[in-house]
Write a protein that holds these residues in place. Structure first.
Motif, PDB file in Angstrom:
ATOM      1  N   GLY A 165       0.815  -1.204   0.000  1.00 24.77           N
ATOM      2  CA  GLY A 165       0.000   0.000   0.000  1.00 24.77           C
ATOM      3  C   GLY A 165       0.849   1.254   0.000  1.00 24.77           C
ATOM      4  O   GLY A 165       2.074   1.198   0.086  1.00 24.77           O
ATOM      5  N   LEU A 167      -0.412  -4.685  -4.741  1.00 24.48           N
ATOM      6  CA  LEU A 167      -0.486  -5.274  -3.413  1.00 24.48           C
ATOM      7  C   LEU A 167      -0.129  -6.753  -3.493  1.00 24.48           C
ATOM      8  O   LEU A 167      -0.362  -7.407  -4.511  1.00 24.48           O
ATOM      9  CB  LEU A 167      -1.885  -5.127  -2.826  1.00 24.48           C
ATOM     10  N   THR A 193      -3.698  -3.067   4.533  1.00 27.57           N
ATOM     11  CA  THR A 193      -2.689  -2.126   4.067  1.00 27.57           C
ATOM     12  C   THR A 193      -3.410  -0.913   3.485  1.00 27.57           C
ATOM     13  O   THR A 193      -4.373  -1.050   2.734  1.00 27.57           O
ATOM     14  CB  THR A 193      -1.736  -2.787   3.041  1.00 27.57           C
TER      15      THR A 193
END
Length: 120
Positions: A8, A19, A114
C-alpha cells in the motif's frame, strides 16, 4: 496460518499500485483468495477473488482497472491496481476462505490490512 499484506501507499489519481499478501504456515493448499477494502465510515466490500482453478471475480467498480492473481507455490495473492481514483482510497485486506494444513482445514483468515490512499 498468518496472512501478511504489503504494497500500500500514497499514489496520485491515475497511478498504479501493486499489493501482495503471503500466507504462511504449514500450508498444503488454499481455496479462494480475495481482496476486500474498507473506506472510512463504510462497510468492508469485496474487491476481487481468485479460485484454485484461476477463475476470477471482480466488483463492478474495479473491472478493467484491477487484476487479481495468485502464486500457489508461494501461497501469495496479488492485486495490481491501475487507473486509481480517489474513491479507491481504503484499507485493503486479503482473505482466504479455506486453508488445508497438516492439522486439517481451517477457515476465514484475514491479513492485517494495508492503506491505499489516492490523492493529488
Amino acid at each position: 496460518v498468518q496472512l501478511q499484506a504489503s504494497g500500500g501507499g500514497l499514489v496520485q489519481p491515475g497511478g498504479s499500485l501493486a499489493l501482495s499478501c503471503e500466507a504462511s504456515g504449514t500450508i498444503r493448499s488454499i481455496n479462494l483468495m480475495s481482496w476486500y477494502r474498507q473506506a472510512p465510515g463504510k462497510q468492508r466490500e469485496l474487491v476481487a477473488s481468485v479460485g484454485r482453478d484461476g477463475k476470477t471475480n471482480y466488483a463492478d467498480f474495479v473491472k478493467g482497472r484491477f487484476t487479481i492473481s495468485r502464486d500457489d507455490a508461494e501461497n501469495t495473492v496479488y492485486l495490481q491496481m491501475n487507473s486509481l481514483k480517489p474513491e479507491d482510497t481504503a484499507v485493503y485486506y486479503c482473505n482466504v476462505d479455506r486453508v488445508w494444513t497438516a492439522e486439517g482445514p481451517s477457515y476465514d483468515w484475514w491479513g492485517q490490512g494495508t492503506q491505499v490512499t489516492v490523492s493529488s
